[in-house]
Design an enzyme around this catalytic site. Structure first.
Site, mmCIF file in Angstrom:
data_model
loop_
_atom_site.group_PDB
_atom_site.id
_atom_site.type_symbol
_atom_site.label_atom_id
_atom_site.label_comp_id
_atom_site.label_asym_id
_atom_site.label_seq_id
_atom_site.Cartn_x
_atom_site.Cartn_y
_atom_site.Cartn_z
ATOM 1 N N GLU A 285 41.721 35.122 60.601
ATOM 2 C CA GLU A 285 42.813 34.541 60.874
ATOM 3 C C GLU A 285 43.525 33.643 62.154
ATOM 4 O OE1 GLU A 285 45.621 32.623 57.193
ATOM 5 O OE2 GLU A 285 47.083 34.343 58.567
ATOM 6 N N HIS A 314 28.717 56.757 52.929
ATOM 7 C CA HIS A 314 27.832 56.768 51.360
ATOM 8 C C HIS A 314 28.281 54.877 51.182
ATOM 9 C CE1 HIS A 314 27.746 61.315 51.975
ATOM 10 N NE2 HIS A 314 28.649 60.916 52.285
ATOM 11 N N LYS A 425 45.409 24.727 50.507
ATOM 12 C CA LYS A 425 46.263 25.117 49.889
ATOM 13 C C LYS A 425 46.749 23.320 49.639
ATOM 14 C CE LYS A 425 48.748 28.396 52.567
ATOM 15 N NZ LYS A 425 50.023 28.884 54.222
#
Length: 456
Positions: A285, A314, A425
């Site tokens: 961000e 793994h 938003k």
């Protein structure tokens, strides 16, 4: 390891440790840009614009947090933290790192439902006792829609049980403005401030992280002391003596000069899984930006990736070893493990393991992975903590916050805004029918109407 704080080993990020590492000349050439960037950061901090830099000195907030936590009655067995992103990830990382693997059944529990997906929150509300729960609602702006929605649901839950808001709800928000501040003032709720000059993703050393930590019985004073010790190191003007400068320069140069935009945070400690996730938000961000400080379109920024050793040996290490050469890996090691367990000695195919400590095995795997990557020209650096306690976790938090600020200067962008999240938003508010966002609702309809039909 002597306890002089976190040590940064970056030989495997340099040409003499990894064939595709930085040259000494490349790193030294970045020193003037680092010095200019650091001076700017320090000036912004001194001018009161970068509040995260001075948080380790905020003893008033610390005293308020500790005094409040001490007065919370023993009947409060659970703490429900409502927040998302910067309002959640730092506190959660703190509690996970310093808390026990399996808490005492009588210990206070801290819960982070985090997401607006109702699955976890509903499960918590079905199993927690409202009268034995303290709710912390955290939002810097006060308008975070996910947190607001959770707050309304939880208030209804508390009211239905006859649990008074003033005893069971605490707001952590901006000191002077925002919807949550208005609500707290109007309803007489207890509240704590997020300083107006501290962004959410830099807020772990404010009550956002300190209050949940204190309620869990953790050493939050030690956290701030560690952050202060690291801050002193990060104010040094010589690049190779400045931990944050080294971390920032290595990442920016590997990205800019050698095509490594993917930055992996890989602690070899289960307790630091949450820290890796906190780093991802901080780095992404802050550094992923469309324009630079001169408003020139640059669309720059690294892509952070969380991993944990040895689990991801793994999983992702196959990609790190044989996939694209576009990654710089930061390992985190503990000089003193959190726990020990010796592998018993037995005859047979596993005899070679006998007598080895599990923590020693984990560190062998880290060292082997770093060397295997370097042998194939895949660079890394290692942050080593003398031990994982409050002091050194405070160092670790501040190190990456300072490195983020300096990296922003080296990239030439503003590391402290986040315009890229605002459109989503606004469109969400339009879908919700929020007053003043009618044009956003129309925009959503227009965008969806224009989508071609590709379905299976």
């Amino acid at each position: 390891m002597s306890d002089d704080g976190i040590r940064i080993d970056y030989a495997l990020a340099m040409e003499d440790g990894s064939s595709s590492g930085l040259t000494t000349a490349e790193l030294e050439a970045e020193a003037p840009a680092f010095e200019r960037g650091l001076r700017r950061v320090l000036a912004e901090a001194e001018g009161g614009r970068l509040g995260f830099w001075t948080l380790p000195d905020d003893h008033i907030d610390l005293e308020k947090v500790l005094a409040f936590a001490k007065k919370v009655p023993a009947t409060i067995r659970d703490v429900l933290v409502l927040g998302i992103g910067g309002s959640s990830l730092g506190g959660r990382a703190l509690v996970e790192a310093l808390g026990p693997a399996f808490p005492d059944p009588d210990a206070r529990r801290i819960h982070y439902p985090d997401n607006s997906d109702p699955w976890r929150l509903v499960g918590l509300l079905e199993n927690l006792d409202p009268k034995g729960t303290l709710v912390l609602v955290i939002s810097k702006s006060g308008g975070t829609v996910e947190t607001a929605a959770q707050l309304l649901v939880v208030r209804e839950w508390l009211n239905a049980a006859g649990a008074p808001m003033k005893d069971h709800l605490v707001a952590i928000t901006d000191p002077a403005k925002g919807l949550l501040r208005e609500l707290a003032d109007a309803e007489g709720l207890r509240s704590f401030d997020i300083p107006s000059n501290v962004g959410g993703r830099f807020s772990v050393l404010t009550p956002v992280g300190l209050l949940p930590g204190a309620l869990a019985g953790l050493d939050v004073a030690g956290l701030l002391a560690g952050a202060k010790a690291m801050r002193d190191r990060c104010a040094r003007t010589e690049l190779q003596a400045n931990p944050a400068g080294v971390v920032a320069a290595l990442h920016v140069l590997h990205h800019r000069l050698h095509g490594r935009p993917i930055h992996v945070m890989m602690p070899y400690a289960d307790a630091l899984r949450g820290y890796a996730n906190w780093f991802v938000q901080l780095w992404a961000e802050s550094l992923g930006k469309r324009v630079d400080r001169q408003d020139r379109v640059v669309e720059t920024g690294p892509t952070p990736l969380p991993a944990v050793g040895a689990t991801d040996q793994h999983a992702q290490v196959q990609l790190f070893m044989e996939g694209p050469r576009d990654k710089l890996i930061t390992f985190v090691a503990l000089a003193e493990p959190l726990a020990h367990r010796t592998i018993p000695k037995e005859e047979g195919p596993y005899a070679y393991l006998g007598g080895t400590d599990l923590a020693e095995l984990l560190d062998f795997e880290r060292r082997a992975t770093a060397l295997a990557l370097a042998r194939d020209g895949r660079p890394s650096l290692t942050l080593t903590l003398p031990r994982l306690d409050a002091h050194h976790l405070g160092e670790l938090f501040f190190l990456m916050e300072a490195a983020t600020a300096i990296a922003g200067e080296l990239y030439g962008i503003d590391a402290f805004d986040q315009p890229g999240v605002e459109l989503g938003k606004r469109l969400a508010y339009g879908l919700l029918g929020r007053e003043g966002y009618e044009d956003a609702a129309d925009e959503v309809q227009e965008l969806e109407r224009g989508l071609p039909s590709h379905r299976v």
